[in-house]
Structures are given as C-alpha cells and as structure tokens.
Motif scaffolding. Sequence first.
Motif, PDB file in Angstrom:
ATOM      1  N   GLY A 254      65.573  26.761 -27.785  1.00 41.78           N
ATOM      2  CA  GLY A 254      65.981  26.377 -26.434  1.00 41.78           C
ATOM      3  C   GLY A 254      64.780  26.279 -25.517  1.00 41.78           C
ATOM      4  N   THR A 255      65.016  25.847 -24.318  1.00 41.02           N
ATOM      5  CA  THR A 255      63.940  25.722 -23.335  1.00 41.02           C
ATOM      6  C   THR A 255      63.669  27.090 -22.721  1.00 41.02           C
ATOM      7  N   ARG A 256      62.427  27.535 -22.829  1.00 36.41           N
ATOM      8  CA  ARG A 256      62.045  28.829 -22.265  1.00 36.41           C
ATOM      9  C   ARG A 256      60.873  28.631 -21.324  1.00 36.41           C
ATOM     10  N   ILE A 257      60.902  29.352 -20.216  1.00 35.26           N
ATOM     11  CA  ILE A 257      59.898  29.184 -19.171  1.00 35.26           C
ATOM     12  C   ILE A 257      59.288  30.539 -18.832  1.00 35.26           C
ATOM     13  N   GLY A 258      57.969  30.562 -18.697  1.00 32.53           N
ATOM     14  CA  GLY A 258      57.268  31.771 -18.284  1.00 32.53           C
ATOM     15  C   GLY A 258      56.343  31.455 -17.119  1.00 32.53           C
ATOM     16  N   PHE A 259      56.014  32.467 -16.356  1.00 27.97           N
ATOM     17  CA  PHE A 259      55.122  32.305 -15.212  1.00 27.97           C
ATOM     18  C   PHE A 259      53.925  33.222 -15.396  1.00 27.97           C
ATOM     19  N   SER A 260      52.763  32.725 -15.034  1.00 28.11           N
ATOM     20  CA  SER A 260      51.553  33.520 -15.098  1.00 28.11           C
ATOM     21  C   SER A 260      50.875  33.451 -13.734  1.00 28.11           C
ATOM     22  N   VAL A 261      50.998  34.535 -12.972  1.00 24.72           N
ATOM     23  CA  VAL A 261      50.405  34.594 -11.639  1.00 24.72           C
ATOM     24  C   VAL A 261      49.460  35.794 -11.634  1.00 24.72           C
TER      25      VAL A 261
ATOM     26  N   LEU B 172      63.270  25.612 -10.831  1.00 29.34           N
ATOM     27  CA  LEU B 172      63.540  25.304 -12.236  1.00 29.34           C
ATOM     28  C   LEU B 172      64.993  25.572 -12.621  1.00 29.34           C
ATOM     29  N   ARG B 173      65.640  26.507 -11.964  1.00 28.51           N
ATOM     30  CA  ARG B 173      67.061  26.755 -12.235  1.00 28.51           C
ATOM     31  C   ARG B 173      67.878  25.508 -11.903  1.00 28.51           C
ATOM     32  N   LYS B 174      67.549  24.874 -10.797  1.00 24.40           N
ATOM     33  CA  LYS B 174      68.271  23.668 -10.385  1.00 24.40           C
ATOM     34  C   LYS B 174      67.929  22.470 -11.272  1.00 24.40           C
ATOM     35  N   LYS B 175      66.770  22.487 -11.890  1.00 26.10           N
ATOM     36  CA  LYS B 175      66.297  21.361 -12.694  1.00 26.10           C
ATOM     37  C   LYS B 175      66.427  21.627 -14.198  1.00 26.10           C
ATOM     38  N   TYR B 176      66.973  22.764 -14.598  1.00 26.86           N
ATOM     39  CA  TYR B 176      66.964  23.209 -15.992  1.00 26.86           C
ATOM     40  C   TYR B 176      67.574  22.193 -16.950  1.00 26.86           C
ATOM     41  N   GLU B 177      68.675  21.572 -16.596  1.00 28.34           N
ATOM     42  CA  GLU B 177      69.349  20.619 -17.483  1.00 28.34           C
ATOM     43  C   GLU B 177      68.506  19.375 -17.735  1.00 28.34           C
ATOM     44  N   GLN B 178      67.594  19.049 -16.835  1.00 32.36           N
ATOM     45  CA  GLN B 178      66.765  17.852 -16.980  1.00 32.36           C
ATOM     46  C   GLN B 178      65.493  18.096 -17.778  1.00 32.36           C
TER      47      GLN B 178
ATOM     48  N   GLU C 182      59.829  22.887  -0.200  1.00 29.74           N
ATOM     49  CA  GLU C 182      59.925  21.457  -0.513  1.00 29.74           C
ATOM     50  C   GLU C 182      58.614  20.919  -1.090  1.00 29.74           C
ATOM     51  N   GLN C 183      57.495  21.382  -0.581  1.00 27.42           N
ATOM     52  CA  GLN C 183      56.203  20.950  -1.111  1.00 27.42           C
ATOM     53  C   GLN C 183      56.000  21.461  -2.541  1.00 27.42           C
ATOM     54  N   LEU C 184      56.378  22.719  -2.782  1.00 30.61           N
ATOM     55  CA  LEU C 184      56.295  23.270  -4.131  1.00 30.61           C
ATOM     56  C   LEU C 184      57.160  22.463  -5.097  1.00 30.61           C
ATOM     57  N   LYS C 185      58.375  22.178  -4.655  1.00 24.66           N
ATOM     58  CA  LYS C 185      59.326  21.433  -5.487  1.00 24.66           C
ATOM     59  C   LYS C 185      58.775  20.054  -5.840  1.00 24.66           C
ATOM     60  N   SER C 186      58.260  19.352  -4.860  1.00 19.85           N
ATOM     61  CA  SER C 186      57.719  18.017  -5.079  1.00 19.85           C
ATOM     62  C   SER C 186      56.539  18.036  -6.060  1.00 19.85           C
ATOM     63  N   SER C 187      55.621  18.961  -5.860  1.00 14.27           N
ATOM     64  CA  SER C 187      54.438  19.048  -6.706  1.00 14.27           C
ATOM     65  C   SER C 187      54.808  19.428  -8.144  1.00 14.27           C
ATOM     66  N   LEU C 188      55.701  20.386  -8.296  1.00 14.73           N
ATOM     67  CA  LEU C 188      56.110  20.816  -9.631  1.00 14.73           C
ATOM     68  C   LEU C 188      56.889  19.719 -10.347  1.00 14.73           C
ATOM     69  N   ASN C 189      57.780  19.027  -9.636  1.00 17.01           N
ATOM     70  CA  ASN C 189      58.532  17.925 -10.240  1.00 17.01           C
ATOM     71  C   ASN C 189      57.606  16.815 -10.714  1.00 17.01           C
ATOM     72  N   HIS C 190      56.584  16.516  -9.926  1.00 19.51           N
ATOM     73  CA  HIS C 190      55.601  15.497 -10.317  1.00 19.51           C
ATOM     74  C   HIS C 190      54.936  15.881 -11.636  1.00 19.51           C
ATOM     75  N   LEU C 191      54.552  17.119 -11.773  1.00 20.15           N
ATOM     76  CA  LEU C 191      53.868  17.583 -12.972  1.00 20.15           C
ATOM     77  C   LEU C 191      54.797  17.607 -14.181  1.00 20.15           C
ATOM     78  N   ILE C 192      56.037  17.985 -13.976  1.00 25.18           N
ATOM     79  CA  ILE C 192      57.003  17.995 -15.084  1.00 25.18           C
ATOM     80  C   ILE C 192      57.265  16.571 -15.569  1.00 25.18           C
ATOM     81  N   ARG C 193      57.392  15.633 -14.651  1.00 25.71           N
ATOM     82  CA  ARG C 193      57.572  14.219 -15.043  1.00 25.71           C
ATOM     83  C   ARG C 193      56.374  13.731 -15.845  1.00 25.71           C
ATOM     84  N   ARG C 194      55.178  14.109 -15.415  1.00 26.14           N
ATOM     85  CA  ARG C 194      53.967  13.708 -16.135  1.00 26.14           C
ATOM     86  C   ARG C 194      53.937  14.283 -17.537  1.00 26.14           C
TER      87      ARG C 194
END
Length: 110
Positions: free
Chosen positions: A35-42, A63-69, A90-102
């Motif tokens: 399955g899709t698994r996500i981790g964070f490293s801060v 990512l919870r809202k975008k998990y199915e995609q 909103e800025q975080l969301k936009s930047s992260l979505n751009h990177l996931i699409r890439r």
Amino acid sequence: MRLRSNRDFKRVYKKGKRFWNHNFTIIVNKNFGLGTRIGFSVTTKYGNAVERNRIKRQLREILRKKYEQLDKNMDMIIIPKKNTKDMNYEQLKSSLNHLIRRSKKTKGRS
C-alpha cells in the motif's frame, strides 16, 4: 498509511528516486504490495518541537485529503526545507502538489 520503522526509512533513502523543489524534497520507492505509505523527516535544524510538529500536522492533512490520488504501492518520504516555516497552508499545499505531480510524471522513466 505511515512509514514507521527505521529499516523502511533506510531502504527508501537508499533505493528511492528523489524529487525536489524550493520547499520540499520527496523520496519515492516502490514497495510491492504494502500500500501507499508516507513518512516525514523533519530535522532539528528546522526548529523546535512545536515548529516541527506543526509542519508535520499540516503535511499529514494535505496528504490525507489527497491520499486516493497518490500512486499505489509506493513508499514516500517528505522532507520540508527551512523556508516552509513561513508558508501558510495553501502555499504548502500548492508546492507539495506540484512536486507530487512531477514525481508521478517521471516515475516510469527510471
């Protein structure tokens, strides 16, 4: 839905494909049926515990809202850079979505 073990993080760091932009680095690796698994490293360079936990909460919600995609059967580590401290949701969301699409576009080329 979360990467938890140190062994899994090391495997993704070693074998994963990296994508980055000005705000994030994402490391993606196929996991063969888990399955899709996500981790964070801060890291502590990012700031104190309050700041680190805040960014992780915001990223988890995005990512919870975008998990199915997201791609199926992938492990993903998300590493925010220092400049994300000053960004709103909103800025975080936009930047992260751009990177996931890439990462989705180029995953088949490796």
